[in-house]
Design an enzyme around this catalytic site. Structure first.
Site, PDB file in Angstrom:
ATOM      1  N   ASN A  22      -8.153  -1.797   5.414  1.00  0.00           N
ATOM      2  CA  ASN A  22      -8.438  -2.228   4.049  1.00  0.00           C
ATOM      3  C   ASN A  22      -7.313  -3.079   3.465  1.00  0.00           C
ATOM      4  O   ASN A  22      -7.449  -3.619   2.365  1.00  0.00           O
ATOM      5  CB  ASN A  22      -8.695  -1.016   3.139  1.00  0.00           C
ATOM      6  CG  ASN A  22      -7.492  -0.099   3.060  1.00  0.00           C
ATOM      7  OD1 ASN A  22      -6.786   0.079   4.042  1.00  0.00           O
ATOM      8  ND2 ASN A  22      -7.258   0.491   1.911  1.00  0.00           N
ATOM      9  N   PHE A  48     -18.773  12.366   3.235  1.00  0.00           N
ATOM     10  CA  PHE A  48     -17.923  11.853   2.159  1.00  0.00           C
ATOM     11  C   PHE A  48     -18.109  10.343   2.020  1.00  0.00           C
ATOM     12  O   PHE A  48     -18.286   9.633   3.007  1.00  0.00           O
ATOM     13  CB  PHE A  48     -16.460  12.160   2.464  1.00  0.00           C
ATOM     14  CG  PHE A  48     -15.501  11.580   1.458  1.00  0.00           C
ATOM     15  CD1 PHE A  48     -15.174  12.285   0.319  1.00  0.00           C
ATOM     16  CD2 PHE A  48     -14.951  10.322   1.653  1.00  0.00           C
ATOM     17  CE1 PHE A  48     -14.299  11.744  -0.614  1.00  0.00           C
ATOM     18  CE2 PHE A  48     -14.079   9.774   0.724  1.00  0.00           C
ATOM     19  CZ  PHE A  48     -13.755  10.490  -0.415  1.00  0.00           C
ATOM     20  N   ASP A  57       0.866  -1.168   0.000  1.00  0.00           N
ATOM     21  CA  ASP A  57       0.000   0.000   0.000  1.00  0.00           C
ATOM     22  C   ASP A  57       0.912   1.231   0.000  1.00  0.00           C
ATOM     23  O   ASP A  57       2.086   1.124   0.354  1.00  0.00           O
ATOM     24  CB  ASP A  57      -0.875  -0.043   1.259  1.00  0.00           C
ATOM     25  CG  ASP A  57      -1.815   1.148   1.348  1.00  0.00           C
ATOM     26  OD1 ASP A  57      -2.198   1.669   0.299  1.00  0.00           O
ATOM     27  OD2 ASP A  57      -2.150   1.536   2.470  1.00  0.00           O
ATOM     28  N   LYS A  58       0.405   2.384  -0.410  1.00  0.00           N
ATOM     29  CA  LYS A  58       1.247   3.591  -0.377  1.00  0.00           C
ATOM     30  C   LYS A  58       0.998   4.428   0.869  1.00  0.00           C
ATOM     31  O   LYS A  58       1.883   4.611   1.696  1.00  0.00           O
ATOM     32  CB  LYS A  58       1.033   4.456  -1.618  1.00  0.00           C
ATOM     33  CG  LYS A  58       1.936   5.703  -1.632  1.00  0.00           C
ATOM     34  CD  LYS A  58       1.648   6.609  -2.798  1.00  0.00           C
ATOM     35  CE  LYS A  58       0.431   7.481  -2.563  1.00  0.00           C
ATOM     36  NZ  LYS A  58       0.653   8.580  -1.612  1.00  0.00           N
ATOM     37  N   THR A  59      -0.235   4.905   1.017  1.00  0.00           N
ATOM     38  CA  THR A  59      -0.533   5.821   2.106  1.00  0.00           C
ATOM     39  C   THR A  59      -0.389   5.117   3.450  1.00  0.00           C
ATOM     40  O   THR A  59      -1.050   4.127   3.716  1.00  0.00           O
ATOM     41  CB  THR A  59      -1.956   6.378   1.966  1.00  0.00           C
ATOM     42  OG1 THR A  59      -2.075   7.017   0.690  1.00  0.00           O
ATOM     43  CG2 THR A  59      -2.257   7.377   3.067  1.00  0.00           C
ATOM     44  N   ASP A  93      -3.736   7.278  -6.003  1.00  0.00           N
ATOM     45  CA  ASP A  93      -3.301   8.535  -6.620  1.00  0.00           C
ATOM     46  C   ASP A  93      -3.509   8.520  -8.141  1.00  0.00           C
ATOM     47  O   ASP A  93      -3.639   7.470  -8.769  1.00  0.00           O
ATOM     48  CB  ASP A  93      -1.815   8.780  -6.338  1.00  0.00           C
ATOM     49  CG  ASP A  93      -1.565   9.095  -4.879  1.00  0.00           C
ATOM     50  OD1 ASP A  93      -2.449   9.679  -4.247  1.00  0.00           O
ATOM     51  OD2 ASP A  93      -0.481   8.750  -4.381  1.00  0.00           O
ATOM     52  N   ARG A 152      -1.696  15.743  -2.698  1.00  0.00           N
ATOM     53  CA  ARG A 152      -3.103  15.317  -2.784  1.00  0.00           C
ATOM     54  C   ARG A 152      -3.972  16.575  -2.839  1.00  0.00           C
ATOM     55  O   ARG A 152      -3.839  17.459  -1.990  1.00  0.00           O
ATOM     56  CB  ARG A 152      -3.475  14.468  -1.570  1.00  0.00           C
ATOM     57  CG  ARG A 152      -2.685  13.179  -1.488  1.00  0.00           C
ATOM     58  CD  ARG A 152      -2.709  12.607  -0.081  1.00  0.00           C
ATOM     59  NE  ARG A 152      -4.040  12.206   0.319  1.00  0.00           N
ATOM     60  CZ  ARG A 152      -4.380  10.955   0.629  1.00  0.00           C
ATOM     61  NH1 ARG A 152      -3.486   9.993   0.551  1.00  0.00           N
ATOM     62  NH2 ARG A 152      -5.597  10.671   1.018  1.00  0.00           N
ATOM     63  N   ASP A 174      -0.866  -0.933   6.220  1.00  0.00           N
ATOM     64  CA  ASP A 174      -1.040  -0.371   7.564  1.00  0.00           C
ATOM     65  C   ASP A 174      -2.489  -0.182   7.965  1.00  0.00           C
ATOM     66  O   ASP A 174      -2.769   0.155   9.112  1.00  0.00           O
ATOM     67  CB  ASP A 174      -0.329   0.995   7.652  1.00  0.00           C
ATOM     68  CG  ASP A 174      -1.090   2.077   6.896  1.00  0.00           C
ATOM     69  OD1 ASP A 174      -1.484   1.820   5.744  1.00  0.00           O
ATOM     70  OD2 ASP A 174      -1.295   3.160   7.461  1.00  0.00           O
ATOM     71  N   LYS A 200     -16.302  20.404  -0.509  1.00  0.00           N
ATOM     72  CA  LYS A 200     -14.939  20.081  -0.925  1.00  0.00           C
ATOM     73  C   LYS A 200     -14.960  18.676  -1.506  1.00  0.00           C
ATOM     74  O   LYS A 200     -15.709  17.803  -1.044  1.00  0.00           O
ATOM     75  CB  LYS A 200     -13.964  20.154   0.257  1.00  0.00           C
ATOM     76  CG  LYS A 200     -14.247  19.165   1.377  1.00  0.00           C
ATOM     77  CD  LYS A 200     -13.313  19.359   2.550  1.00  0.00           C
ATOM     78  CE  LYS A 200     -13.612  18.338   3.659  1.00  0.00           C
ATOM     79  NZ  LYS A 200     -12.815  18.557   4.875  1.00  0.00           N
TER      80      LYS A 200
END
Length: 1186
Positions: free
Chosen positions: A874, A596, A427-429, A736, A653, A871, A619
């Site tokens: 998900n 959201f 994963d990235k984030t 991303d 982001r 981390d 937003k």
């Protein structure tokens, strides 16, 4: 501030989030009383006779595997699930019969020692779990008693129907129905990190009828009844009915507080116990993770089967010869071997029934040659793996001081698998990045603000392909400097924005101060964060659902719009009034929150300001926001799009910020329609609500764009570079955009200079045109063909560069990935991906990661070890599906850690975990297993050769206890020391020469040729030992009186040679000596002599053939010592010669490093040996063929 804490008349439950979630009787509630919905709870009446008859479980929880009663039978069952242990158990039983070539105690005692040691280990681990259970069960909670007070009791004493009071920051002791809270509206905030790993707070609220029950006296006459669903594992659903004062009220998940979740931001709550103990939802979900076995362990089972086959063949061979020779003993009335008395026989030796005698001899052989199967192998490997795990846990170089978290091996079964990883999926984030967002730049009214360069921008500047946005921006007359910073006095988490044009209230002098004010108002109001004030420092911090949201609120505060208090229906700000230049307090009445979601990709709030204006503040992602702008709200759209593109290139982001004013009539009409949609009981309720929300989120006016940076974790680029040098393929899954992902890929060395990119995307004009037409079938067909074409083109690029050293990086977006995983394209895509050094999957949805389709494809398709690292909650599916799951203990909770096999605090520690511990553990376990089989084959075949010499009579060469102690005492400790301490090269050299890791990836040290090589070495050693010993000793005088060697002397001499040879062989194989290895190797040899003296001193009926054999026969005889020296040297010479030849002419990679190290020179990167080059070439060819 106190003046603004007054209660607004509009009650919180009138907000949409409560009115829409207000429990209504749906179809599910009609099932109450039927199967699966039969639970009845008598509130505040646990002693009622009707309640006592129900006999629900208590609140005592046990997570142990064993109990005092079932420990012995269950542990024994676990041990005898192993084929080898079953074999030795059968042998132990048969040893009581005349078939046994040795005494029963000599086989039973080692079996008890081995099984007992493993059971003790199981017992210790289970006792630790029991201690944790005791701690949890003895926690205290306040429960309502008959004298109308709440008294403390232990969790384990709670019963269904009890009323409890839980205070702030305490865990809920059972599954509760929320009755009321310290808030008069009956709301509370709950942290569910222990359940789902999420750190954001969940809002819960009581039924309106129970909210007034707010003190002890109000419960004096409280009686109610709950009928609800039976215990189940579904965390997010609940169906029940609350019967109170003659009325019925439906219960929804909004009123349920689950065990092990924590009360936050609420002083206390009152609740009634519904589910206790193992009936609670968290315990219903307490299932063991998937069982994982390493590749070496699976192959070890096959080796054991090979040895079983060898055992059967040797026994069969011996029985055939025995039967043939026995039958010949009576021929034509003549006795061939008259001294065996063939005329006076038993069934075990009867020339007249030779086939039966041969069969019985076969059974005897199965027991006699059983030493080919190492009885202590499994327990030794378990001990070694546990110790290896301890070393990983104690490694100071993988300890993170900032979070005070060491590395933690949550399993000891996969340590060697760490040294064989072929593919890493990450994963990235939060994994590669810190998941600690910082507000660094923004674009307002077409003007870019924010100085300084991000990590990605610095990397782009190094590659000379980037010019910072602020250098290009000519919208402001202010002088531009890259390092135009303002000293804020101290570092502020979440805020790294520097620009004099906006800081310290200077934004009022900008060309569009009204737009800037609205922009930061949106950031300060459009969120679900909760402010918390530190009483000592009087500083405000924020509890937010995501790091992004916290960064926006902090940015608004630092730039003059401080969100300082939230009530049920209001948001209070300290604002900088641009007209007067003063800080003023303003109240915004919160009417609706449109939350959201991954499908909406935006969030909105509807508020009323002090001027009585109705404002919708929004937003969201640019992909959904620009299409919702009104014609008059697009003045800065072109600039905003340009800035978004540049921010994405900088690895930031972005979110688009917009607003609109609402008329009273429009709002009232919409609100009625919205509440009607939210309170409907149809399955499409959420879809209807989203559709109505979409109607008002139109005709927006663009304000600007935010840009937050999620910085790479410390050491990530260096770590990825080392892993890439080690030949490990790395896949990164991220949400991303392609531009952002590519630039972050360069910044973290996932993509490198000179690497060619293969990009697969569906962002093409043709696909976009079809999407506008809305023909889903046509879009799917065109997308599938487009992806297939791009995959084939990518394969062509790889083929054309086959002979060159060019590396490729594959970038694919989420839409394309969905089609690439189609069964018709999956193999084609996998072939392309595994031939690329790096793969970046962009715009992947959480569903794509949660369904682990990518992980499963890579794992099965490559057939190699796959490691997943993540981390968040998900990532759990990905971690459990991969061969090895590594959890990062980051800020997204500990759900990933709890589902992982190994836990580390930072991604950079993966470098040491794999290249050092992984390489060492693989090498140690591989050598340990090979050596185990070598020493047992050496010992077992000396028995076979002696049997052949003795006409397969079934007479063992050694004393019973010699054989029993061989695996347990004389050869086991050195091999354990090898498995724990050996190092071919130091940790520093492992990291300096990462290509050394390929020895594990290609399984060089545990390949079938190497395994059979060790087996052949064992057979050869047994031949040399037996024949050289027997020819040196038999018929030779061993005493001054001329007495020749007998069976006892031959057995002791041969056994001594075996003990010396296998331990010296160990000394030759070890690369890194410690005093422990010296102690175990030479100590094992010394212990053999000590054992021989002690055992030989026992009475003859106990020691039998060993009676004073060493003291009286061996020690005085020079022949014994000379034979031992000659045999040991002769037996070790072949292996020594082979290693000398290999090191000189066909060195392995670690041989080169060792040699250069010993010579005092360490080249930057030694040339890869031809053997390894050939293996890598064949490996790549095989993968392409697959």
């Amino acid at each position: 501030m106190a003046g603004y804490r007054k209660r607004i008349k509009l009650r919180f439950r009138k907000l949409y989030s409560f009115s829409c979630c207000k429990s209504t009787f749906g179809d599910d509630h009609a099932q109450i009383g039927q199967r699966g919905y039969s639970r009845v709870v008598y509130c505040n009446e646990p002693d009622k006779p009707a309640a006592m008859k129900l006999d629900y479980r208590g609140n005592y929880v046990s997570t142990t595997k064993y109990t005092v009663v079932n420990f012995i039978p269950k542990a024994l069952f676990e041990q005898f699930r192993r084929v080898a242990n079953i074999y030795f158990l059968v042998v132990a039983f048969v040893s009581f019969s005349p078939l046994a070539p040795y005494s029963a105690p000599s086989i039973i005692v080692p079996l008890i020692v081995v099984i007992g040691a493993t059971m003790v280990k199981e017992g210790v681990e289970d006792w630790r779990r029991r201690k944790q259970d005791i701690e949890a069960n003895n926690r205290k909670v306040k429960v309502y008693v008959k004298n109308n007070t709440f008294n403390e009791t232990k969790w384990k004493n709670l019963r269904v129907g009890d009323l409890v009071k839980v205070h702030k920051d305490e865990y809920f002791p059972a599954d509760l129905l929320l009755l009321s809270s310290s808030d008069e509206d009956g709301i509370c905030y709950v942290e569910t990190m222990n359940l789902d790993g999420e750190t954001n707070l969940k809002l819960k609220h009581s039924l309106e009828v129970t909210a007034p029950l707010c003190d002890e006296q109000s419960f004096q006459n409280f009686k109610a009844e709950i009928k609800c669903e039976d215990p189940n594992e579904h965390l997010y659903t609940f169906v029940g009915t609350f019967y109170y004062d003659g009325n019925q009220y439906p219960i929804s998940p909004q009123q349920i507080l689950l065990r092990d979740s924590k009360l936050k931001n609420t002083d206390y709550i009152y609740g009634v116990v519904i589910f206790t103990g193992h009936d609670t939802k968290v315990m219903q979900n307490a299932t063991d993770p998937p069982s994982k076995r390493s590749e070496i362990e699976r192959k070890m089972d096959k080796i054991v089967y090979v040895l079983f086959t060898t055992l059967i063949l040797t026994s069969f061979t011996g029985s055939v010869f025995f039967g043939t020779e026995t039958k010949k003993d009576i021929s034509g009335g003549k006795y061939r071997r008259w001294y065996l008395r063939p005329d006076d026989t038993t069934v075990f030796y009867d020339p007249k029934r030779a086939p039966l005698a041969a069969f019985l001899h076969f059974l005897t052989g199965l027991m006699l040659y059983g030493y080919l199967i190492p009885i202590s192998l499994y327990v030794s490997i378990e001990i070694v793996k546990v110790l290896q795990s301890i070393f990983i846990n104690k490694d100071q170089d993988m300890y993170d001081e900032e979070t005070d978290r060491p590395a933690y091996a949550r399993t000891s079964n996969l340590s060697e698998e760490l040294g064989q990883v072929y593919t890493i999926l990450s994963d990235k984030t939060g994994t590669l990045t810190c998941n600690s967002m910082e507000f660094v730049k923004c674009s307002i009214a077409g003007v870019a603000y924010g100085r300084g360069m991000t990590e990605v921008e610095r990397d782009l500047a190094k590659r000379r392909v980037y010019r910072p946005l602020e250098m290009d921006d000519s919208s402001s007359d202010a002088p531009v400097h890259i390092d135009d910073t303002v000293d804020s006095g101290k570092s502020i988490k979440g805020f790294n924005f520097r620009d004099k044009r906006l800081m310290n209230g200077q934004w009022v002098n900008e060309p569009h101060p009204d737009i800037i004010e609205r922009f930061f108002l949106v950031l300060a109001i459009c969120h679900t964060a909760i402010p918390e004030m530190d009483k000592e420092s009087v500083e405000i911090s924020y509890e937010a659902e995501s790091p992004d949201e916290a960064a926006f609120v902090i940015a608004a505060r630092e730039l003059g719009f401080e969100f300082f208090e939230r009530t049920q229906t209001t948001i209070l700000l300290h604002e900088l009034d641009h007209a007067s230049g003063k800080i003023v307090a303003r109240v915004y009445r919160l009417l609706h929150v449109l939350e959201f979601s991954s499908s909406r990709k935006r969030m909105s709030v509807i508020v009323r300001n002090e001027e009585n204006q109705l404002l919708l503040l929004c937003k969201g992602a640019d992909s959904v926001m620009f299409e919702r702008l009104s014609p008059r709200g697009r003045h800065f759209e072109a600039k905003a799009r340009e800035h978004i593109k540049r921010y994405a290139e900088a690895g930031l982001r972005t979110l688009v910020i917009a607003y609109r004013e609402l008329s009273e009539d429009e709002f009232r009409t919409w609100e009625d329609e919205f509440l009607k949609a939210k309170t409907s009981v149809t399955a499409e309720r959420d879809a209807l609500a989203d559709e109505v929300a979409d109607k008002i989120e139109r005709d927006l006016i663009l304000l600007g764009v935010t840009a937050v940076e999620d910085k790479l974790q410390k050491g990530v680029p260096e770590c990825i570079d080392k892993l890439a040098q080690a030949g490990i393929k790395i896949w990164v899954l991220t949400g991303d955009k392609i531009e952002t992902a590519v630039n972050i890929g360069y910044a973290c060395n996932l993509l490198r200079q000179g690497m060619k990119q293969i990009v697969i995307t569906l962002d093409s004009p043709g696909i976009e045109a079809l999407e506008k037409q809305g023909d889903k079938e046509a879009i799917a067909r065109a997308s599938l063909e487009s992806v297939k074409k791009q995959i084939i083109e990518g394969g062509s690029q790889l083929s054309s560069a086959k002979e060159s050293s060019i590396q490729f990086g594959l970038i694919i977006d989420g839409k394309s990935l969905a089609f690439a995983l189609d069964k018709n394209l999956e193999n084609l895509f996998l072939e392309l991906a595994i031939n690329c050094s790096s793969v970046i999957c962009c715009r992947t949805s959480p569903k794509q990661k949660a369904l682990v389709s990518v992980t499963k494809m890579v794992k099965i398709g490559t057939g190699k070890t796959t490691l997943a690292v993540g981390d968040g909650a998900n990532d759990v599916g990905m971690l459990q599906e991969a061969d090895i799951g590594v959890g990062i203990s980051g800020v997204e909770g500990r759900q990933a850690v709890m589902a992982s096999d190994y836990a580390i605090a930072q991604f950079r520690f993966l470098e040491r975990l794999l290249l050092v511990h992984g390489h060492w553990c693989y090498r140690r376990i591989a050598m340990m297993i090979c050596y185990f089989f070598y020493k047992n084959i050496t010992f077992g075949f000396t028995l076979f050769w002696f049997e052949a010499y003795a006409s397969f009579s079934g007479q063992p060469a050694y004393n019973d206890w010699y054989m029993s102690c061989y695996n347990v005492f004389f050869t086991s400790l050195p091999v354990i020391a090898l498995g724990v301490f050996d190092q071919d090269v130091s940790a520093r050299l492992c990291l300096k020469y990462p290509l050394l890791y390929q020895e594990g990836v290609q399984n060089i040290l545990f390949s079938w040729p190497r395994i059979f090589g060790w087996m052949c070495n064992g057979v050869l050693s047994s031949i040399i030992i037996f024949f050289l010993t027997s020819n040196s000793i038999i018929d030779q005088a061993i005493r001054r009186d001329g007495q020749v060697a007998d069976l006892e002397f031959l057995g002791v001499t041969m056994y001594t040679c075996v003990v010396w040879v296998v331990n010296c062989q160990m000394a030759l194989s070890i690369n890194y000596f410690t005093w422990i290895q010296h102690f175990f190797i030479w100590g094992s040899i010394a212990f053999w002599y000590i054992f021989l003296v002690v055992y030989g001193s026992l009475p003859p009926r106990v020691s039998s053939t060993a009676y004073k054999v060493l003291v009286e026969a061996c020690v005085p005889s020079p022949l014994y010592w000379l034979t031992t020296l000659l045999v040991v040297i002769s037996t070790l010479l072949p292996y020594f010669s082979y290693r000398a030849f290999q090191t000189e002419f066909r060195p392995m990679y670690h041989d080169i490093i060792q040699r250069r190290r010993s010579e005092g020179s360490e080249p930057e990167m030694p040339e890869l040996p031809n053997q390894v080059k050939v293996r890598m070439h064949h490996l790549k060819a095989n993968l392409r063929a697959e």
